[in-house]
Write a protein that holds these residues in place. Structure first.
Motif, mmCIF file in Angstrom:
data_model
loop_
_atom_site.group_PDB
_atom_site.id
_atom_site.type_symbol
_atom_site.label_atom_id
_atom_site.label_comp_id
_atom_site.label_asym_id
_atom_site.label_seq_id
_atom_site.Cartn_x
_atom_site.Cartn_y
_atom_site.Cartn_z
ATOM 1 N N GLY A 81 32.251 65.691 11.426
ATOM 2 C CA GLY A 81 31.327 64.851 10.670
ATOM 3 C C GLY A 81 31.761 63.422 10.465
ATOM 4 N N TRP A 82 32.893 63.019 11.045
ATOM 5 C CA TRP A 82 33.375 61.656 10.849
ATOM 6 C C TRP A 82 32.472 60.623 11.521
ATOM 7 C CZ3 TRP A 82 37.100 60.635 7.450
ATOM 8 C CH2 TRP A 82 37.987 61.652 7.103
ATOM 9 N N VAL A 83 32.027 60.909 12.716
ATOM 10 C CA VAL A 83 31.193 59.946 13.440
ATOM 11 C C VAL A 83 29.878 59.728 12.700
ATOM 12 C CG1 VAL A 83 29.935 59.523 15.586
ATOM 13 C CG2 VAL A 83 32.258 60.453 15.663
ATOM 14 N N LYS A 84 29.293 60.788 12.217
ATOM 15 C CA LYS A 84 28.032 60.687 11.470
ATOM 16 C C LYS A 84 28.196 59.802 10.237
ATOM 17 C CE LYS A 84 24.737 63.555 8.891
ATOM 18 N NZ LYS A 84 24.416 64.956 8.484
ATOM 19 N N ARG A 85 29.332 59.921 9.567
ATOM 20 C CA ARG A 85 29.514 59.218 8.300
ATOM 21 C C ARG A 85 30.066 57.810 8.453
ATOM 22 N NH1 ARG A 85 29.802 64.560 7.482
ATOM 23 N NH2 ARG A 85 28.728 65.338 5.626
ATOM 24 N N LEU A 86 30.786 57.545 9.528
ATOM 25 C CA LEU A 86 31.388 56.228 9.702
ATOM 26 C C LEU A 86 30.732 55.395 10.795
ATOM 27 C CD1 LEU A 86 35.199 57.146 9.407
ATOM 28 C CD2 LEU A 86 33.684 56.218 7.630
ATOM 29 N N GLY A 87 30.060 56.047 11.735
ATOM 30 C CA GLY A 87 29.513 55.327 12.882
ATOM 31 C C GLY A 87 28.411 54.352 12.535
ATOM 32 N N ARG A 88 27.771 54.534 11.405
ATOM 33 C CA ARG A 88 26.709 53.592 10.998
ATOM 34 C C ARG A 88 27.279 52.318 10.385
ATOM 35 N NH1 ARG A 88 24.331 57.604 6.484
ATOM 36 N NH2 ARG A 88 25.002 59.037 8.124
ATOM 37 N N HIS A 89 28.576 52.320 10.082
ATOM 38 C CA HIS A 89 29.205 51.179 9.423
ATOM 39 C C HIS A 89 30.163 50.403 10.324
ATOM 40 C CE1 HIS A 89 27.705 52.683 5.578
ATOM 41 N NE2 HIS A 89 28.179 53.869 5.912
#
Length: 260
Positions: A45-53
């Motif tokens: 779930g790291w990409v989902k939570r950080l990829g938008r930033h």
């Protein structure tokens, strides 16, 4: 989020290193733990939570994923692993980056901080410390084959590993993993007293490394420590939902100025 073309590589004399990019914004390098790969950042779930930033730059460590898998223990000396990261960011034309690493990835991050602190804007390191580490548990684990190692990781995760995660571990090259842990990790003497960048440390409260991580936090300037309740070493990596807000805030406080 924009995603890079598939299978980009760099070559670090002569090891080929695979990486991926996704998202836009300040550059954030992600380096996974032992026997994992880039895919783990998506799955946990790291990409989902950080990829938008951020502009995420995810790297398959040598011996893992789609990177080359040398069988010589000397190929896995810390200096070579650090050079892999620097080769990627040099190829991308980046002078300084934020860095997020877990376990083995955190160890590589400590190597970066020790030898190239001027390339770092901030660090977030999980489940790691600089005082040296006996790797015999890992050597024994992988010596039994990848299926057995996958079962051990699953047990450490409380039985909550996904089928895809187990398959990813089982697909590793056992000789490469054995070479990667052939030597114990040496202490990085005096790293807390060297030129440093802002650092966030995180660790599970049931992780055997907790006392050493707490010690490191007390010695390292500009450091915050986040403890994850009811989590051991493996489970902490899967606590992205709980960790991402703290890491996001930490990185945002140390963003690269727009003029750089």
């Amino acid at each position: 989020m924009k995603r890079s073309l598939p299978m980009p590589y760099v070559v670090n004399h002569p090891v080929k290193i695979h990486f991926q990019q996704i998202g836009e914004g300040p550059p954030l390098v992600l380096q996974h733990g032992f026997s994992d790969s880039i895919s783990g950042w998506y799955e946990a779930g790291w990409v989902k939570r950080l990829g938008r930033h951020f502009r995420l730059i995810m790297i398959d460590a040598r011996g893992h994923g789609f990177s080359d898998k040398p069988h010589s223990p000397t190929a896995y000396e810390l200096g070579h692993r650090v050079a892999d990261i620097l080769t990627v960011i040099d190829t991308l034309g980046l002078e300084r980056v934020h860095y997020l690493g877990y376990s083995m990835g955190g160890w590589i991050g400590l190597g970066l901080a020790d030898t190239a602190p001027h390339r770092l804007l901030s660090m977030a390191l999980g489940g790691i410390h600089p005082y040296g580490q006996d790797m015999s548990h890992y050597r024994t684990g992988v010596a039994g084959g990848m299926s057995r190692w996958a079962r051990l990781v699953q047990q450490a995760a409380g039985g909550h590993m996904t089928d895809s995660g187990l398959r990813r571990i089982q697909a590793n090259d056992p000789q490469a993993l054995a070479a990667a842990v052939a030597y114990d990790r040496p202490a990085l003497a005096g790293i807390a007293n060297k030129r440093h960048c802002p650092c966030l440390l995180f660790v599970g409260e049931n992780d055997p490394l907790l006392p050493q991580v707490e010690r490191f936090s007390s010695e390292l300037p500009e450091t915050r420590l986040v403890r994850i309740d009811n989590a051991d070493h493996v489970q902490t990596f899967y606590a992205a939902e709980r960790l991402a807000p703290a890491i996001l805030a930490h990185i945002k406080r140390n963003e690269l100025p727009a003029s750089v």
